[in-house]
Design a protein around this motif. Structure first.
Motif, PDB file in Angstrom:
ATOM      1  N   LEU A   1     -34.386 -37.740 -38.901  1.00  0.00           N
ATOM      2  CA  LEU A   1     -33.014 -37.950 -39.137  1.00  0.00           C
ATOM      3  C   LEU A   1     -32.418 -36.753 -38.308  1.00  0.00           C
ATOM      4  O   LEU A   1     -32.847 -35.610 -38.346  1.00  0.00           O
ATOM      5  N   GLU A   2     -31.417 -37.121 -37.593  1.00  0.00           N
ATOM      6  CA  GLU A   2     -30.588 -35.834 -36.644  1.00  0.00           C
ATOM      7  C   GLU A   2     -29.448 -35.489 -37.570  1.00  0.00           C
ATOM      8  O   GLU A   2     -28.559 -36.191 -37.953  1.00  0.00           O
ATOM      9  N   LEU A   3     -29.510 -34.215 -37.787  1.00  0.00           N
ATOM     10  CA  LEU A   3     -28.510 -33.345 -38.486  1.00  0.00           C
ATOM     11  C   LEU A   3     -27.301 -33.049 -37.835  1.00  0.00           C
ATOM     12  O   LEU A   3     -26.147 -32.977 -37.879  1.00  0.00           O
ATOM     13  N   VAL A   4     -27.745 -32.371 -36.521  1.00  0.00           N
ATOM     14  CA  VAL A   4     -26.686 -31.695 -35.565  1.00  0.00           C
ATOM     15  C   VAL A   4     -27.140 -32.235 -33.937  1.00  0.00           C
ATOM     16  O   VAL A   4     -28.338 -32.188 -33.628  1.00  0.00           O
ATOM     17  N   ASN A   5     -26.035 -32.809 -33.413  1.00  0.00           N
ATOM     18  CA  ASN A   5     -25.975 -33.018 -32.127  1.00  0.00           C
ATOM     19  C   ASN A   5     -24.933 -32.598 -31.250  1.00  0.00           C
ATOM     20  O   ASN A   5     -23.688 -33.386 -31.367  1.00  0.00           O
ATOM     21  N   VAL A   6     -24.836 -31.344 -30.537  1.00  0.00           N
ATOM     22  CA  VAL A   6     -23.652 -30.905 -30.058  1.00  0.00           C
ATOM     23  C   VAL A   6     -23.938 -30.504 -28.719  1.00  0.00           C
ATOM     24  O   VAL A   6     -24.852 -29.954 -28.267  1.00  0.00           O
ATOM     25  N   LYS A   7     -23.103 -31.053 -27.803  1.00  0.00           N
ATOM     26  CA  LYS A   7     -22.968 -30.759 -26.340  1.00  0.00           C
ATOM     27  C   LYS A   7     -21.401 -29.943 -26.035  1.00  0.00           C
ATOM     28  O   LYS A   7     -20.532 -30.647 -26.331  1.00  0.00           O
ATOM     29  N   ALA A   8     -21.699 -28.995 -25.376  1.00  0.00           N
ATOM     30  CA  ALA A   8     -20.359 -28.019 -25.343  1.00  0.00           C
ATOM     31  C   ALA A   8     -19.975 -28.568 -23.593  1.00  0.00           C
ATOM     32  O   ALA A   8     -20.778 -29.210 -23.066  1.00  0.00           O
ATOM     33  N   GLU A   9     -18.914 -27.940 -23.414  1.00  0.00           N
ATOM     34  CA  GLU A   9     -18.268 -28.442 -21.919  1.00  0.00           C
ATOM     35  C   GLU A   9     -19.229 -27.688 -20.957  1.00  0.00           C
ATOM     36  O   GLU A   9     -19.113 -28.196 -19.708  1.00  0.00           O
ATOM     37  N   ASP A  10     -19.714 -26.487 -21.363  1.00  0.00           N
ATOM     38  CA  ASP A  10     -20.609 -25.881 -20.059  1.00  0.00           C
ATOM     39  C   ASP A  10     -21.981 -26.528 -19.972  1.00  0.00           C
ATOM     40  O   ASP A  10     -22.814 -25.697 -19.214  1.00  0.00           O
ATOM     41  N   GLY A  11     -22.366 -27.492 -20.678  1.00  0.00           N
ATOM     42  CA  GLY A  11     -23.527 -28.204 -20.406  1.00  0.00           C
ATOM     43  C   GLY A  11     -24.607 -27.720 -21.654  1.00  0.00           C
ATOM     44  O   GLY A  11     -25.809 -28.204 -21.650  1.00  0.00           O
ATOM     45  N   THR A  12     -24.246 -26.890 -22.379  1.00  0.00           N
ATOM     46  CA  THR A  12     -25.053 -26.469 -23.467  1.00  0.00           C
ATOM     47  C   THR A  12     -25.219 -27.636 -24.500  1.00  0.00           C
ATOM     48  O   THR A  12     -24.505 -28.029 -24.954  1.00  0.00           O
ATOM     49  N   GLU A  13     -26.484 -27.732 -24.970  1.00  0.00           N
ATOM     50  CA  GLU A  13     -26.757 -28.573 -26.079  1.00  0.00           C
ATOM     51  C   GLU A  13     -27.616 -28.297 -27.145  1.00  0.00           C
ATOM     52  O   GLU A  13     -28.534 -27.362 -26.964  1.00  0.00           O
TER      53      GLU A  13
ATOM     54  N   MET B   1     -40.965 -30.975 -40.860  1.00  0.00           N
ATOM     55  CA  MET B   1     -40.736 -29.755 -40.262  1.00  0.00           C
ATOM     56  C   MET B   1     -39.319 -30.013 -39.799  1.00  0.00           C
ATOM     57  O   MET B   1     -38.901 -31.253 -38.989  1.00  0.00           O
ATOM     58  N   LEU B   2     -38.594 -28.983 -39.381  1.00  0.00           N
ATOM     59  CA  LEU B   2     -37.296 -28.953 -38.707  1.00  0.00           C
ATOM     60  C   LEU B   2     -37.177 -28.764 -37.152  1.00  0.00           C
ATOM     61  O   LEU B   2     -38.001 -27.739 -37.169  1.00  0.00           O
ATOM     62  N   HIS B   3     -36.876 -29.338 -36.261  1.00  0.00           N
ATOM     63  CA  HIS B   3     -36.906 -29.011 -34.931  1.00  0.00           C
ATOM     64  C   HIS B   3     -35.572 -28.615 -34.463  1.00  0.00           C
ATOM     65  O   HIS B   3     -34.422 -29.554 -34.571  1.00  0.00           O
ATOM     66  N   VAL B   4     -35.428 -27.573 -33.920  1.00  0.00           N
ATOM     67  CA  VAL B   4     -34.031 -27.141 -33.276  1.00  0.00           C
ATOM     68  C   VAL B   4     -34.262 -26.945 -31.996  1.00  0.00           C
ATOM     69  O   VAL B   4     -35.102 -26.441 -31.354  1.00  0.00           O
ATOM     70  N   LYS B   5     -33.544 -27.974 -31.057  1.00  0.00           N
ATOM     71  CA  LYS B   5     -33.513 -27.838 -29.715  1.00  0.00           C
ATOM     72  C   LYS B   5     -32.298 -27.289 -28.784  1.00  0.00           C
ATOM     73  O   LYS B   5     -31.198 -27.759 -29.290  1.00  0.00           O
ATOM     74  N   VAL B   6     -32.638 -26.378 -27.971  1.00  0.00           N
ATOM     75  CA  VAL B   6     -31.574 -25.889 -27.327  1.00  0.00           C
ATOM     76  C   VAL B   6     -31.772 -26.086 -25.958  1.00  0.00           C
ATOM     77  O   VAL B   6     -32.818 -25.674 -25.424  1.00  0.00           O
ATOM     78  N   LYS B   7     -30.661 -26.416 -25.284  1.00  0.00           N
ATOM     79  CA  LYS B   7     -30.707 -26.659 -23.780  1.00  0.00           C
ATOM     80  C   LYS B   7     -29.657 -26.256 -23.357  1.00  0.00           C
ATOM     81  O   LYS B   7     -28.553 -26.569 -23.497  1.00  0.00           O
ATOM     82  N   THR B   8     -29.822 -25.288 -22.237  1.00  0.00           N
ATOM     83  CA  THR B   8     -28.855 -24.813 -21.354  1.00  0.00           C
ATOM     84  C   THR B   8     -29.199 -24.984 -19.827  1.00  0.00           C
ATOM     85  O   THR B   8     -30.095 -25.676 -19.525  1.00  0.00           O
ATOM     86  N   ASP B   9     -28.189 -24.568 -19.013  1.00  0.00           N
ATOM     87  CA  ASP B   9     -28.404 -24.714 -17.541  1.00  0.00           C
ATOM     88  C   ASP B   9     -29.984 -23.816 -17.214  1.00  0.00           C
ATOM     89  O   ASP B   9     -30.260 -24.370 -16.245  1.00  0.00           O
ATOM     90  N   GLU B  10     -29.937 -22.686 -17.509  1.00  0.00           N
ATOM     91  CA  GLU B  10     -31.035 -21.786 -17.246  1.00  0.00           C
ATOM     92  C   GLU B  10     -32.210 -21.882 -18.012  1.00  0.00           C
ATOM     93  O   GLU B  10     -33.360 -21.789 -17.545  1.00  0.00           O
ATOM     94  N   ALA B  11     -32.322 -22.486 -19.349  1.00  0.00           N
ATOM     95  CA  ALA B  11     -33.352 -22.589 -20.208  1.00  0.00           C
ATOM     96  C   ALA B  11     -33.396 -23.787 -21.051  1.00  0.00           C
ATOM     97  O   ALA B  11     -32.392 -24.328 -21.450  1.00  0.00           O
ATOM     98  N   LYS B  12     -34.456 -24.203 -21.548  1.00  0.00           N
ATOM     99  CA  LYS B  12     -34.593 -25.257 -22.692  1.00  0.00           C
ATOM    100  C   LYS B  12     -35.675 -24.940 -23.500  1.00  0.00           C
ATOM    101  O   LYS B  12     -36.910 -24.668 -22.876  1.00  0.00           O
TER     102      LYS B  12
END
Length: 93
Positions: free
Chosen positions: A76-88, A1-12
């Motif tokens: 295996l981690e395919l993508v790991n991106v952290k933006a300047e505004d704190g979004t991951e 199973m592929l897991h997509v995790k999104v984390k922002t200041d308001e939600a995760k």
């Protein structure tokens, strides 16, 4: 199973994507009908910009082989991106 995790200041949140759904998506996106319509719909916009481009057809069996190999590499981690505004955004198998 592929897991997509999104984390922002308001939600995760986490979106699990089963491999079956990926296989269905590959079948849909590689269909000749969809590619033909995508080329038809994009043609006026591309002509307006004087760009000559057509969406190539993709071999469905090759993409399914790739998904089959991805199943063997759990964790295996395919993508790991952290933006300047704190979004991951992280995509992991």
């Amino acid at each position: 199973m592929l897991h997509v995790k999104v984390k922002t200041d308001e939600a995760k949140f986490t979106i699990p994507v089963p491999y079956v759904l990926l296989n269905v998506g590959v079948s849909i996106f590689t269909s000749k009908l969809l590619i033909r319509y995508a080329n038809k719909w994009s043609k006026p916009h591309l002509e307006k910009k004087n760009i000559s481009f057509t969406i190539p057809s993709v071999d469905k069996t090759e993409l399914k082989r790739i998904i089959k190999e991805l199943k063997k590499n759990k964790g295996l981690e395919l993508v790991n991106v952290k933006a300047e505004d704190g979004t991951e955004v992280m995509v992991r198998l």
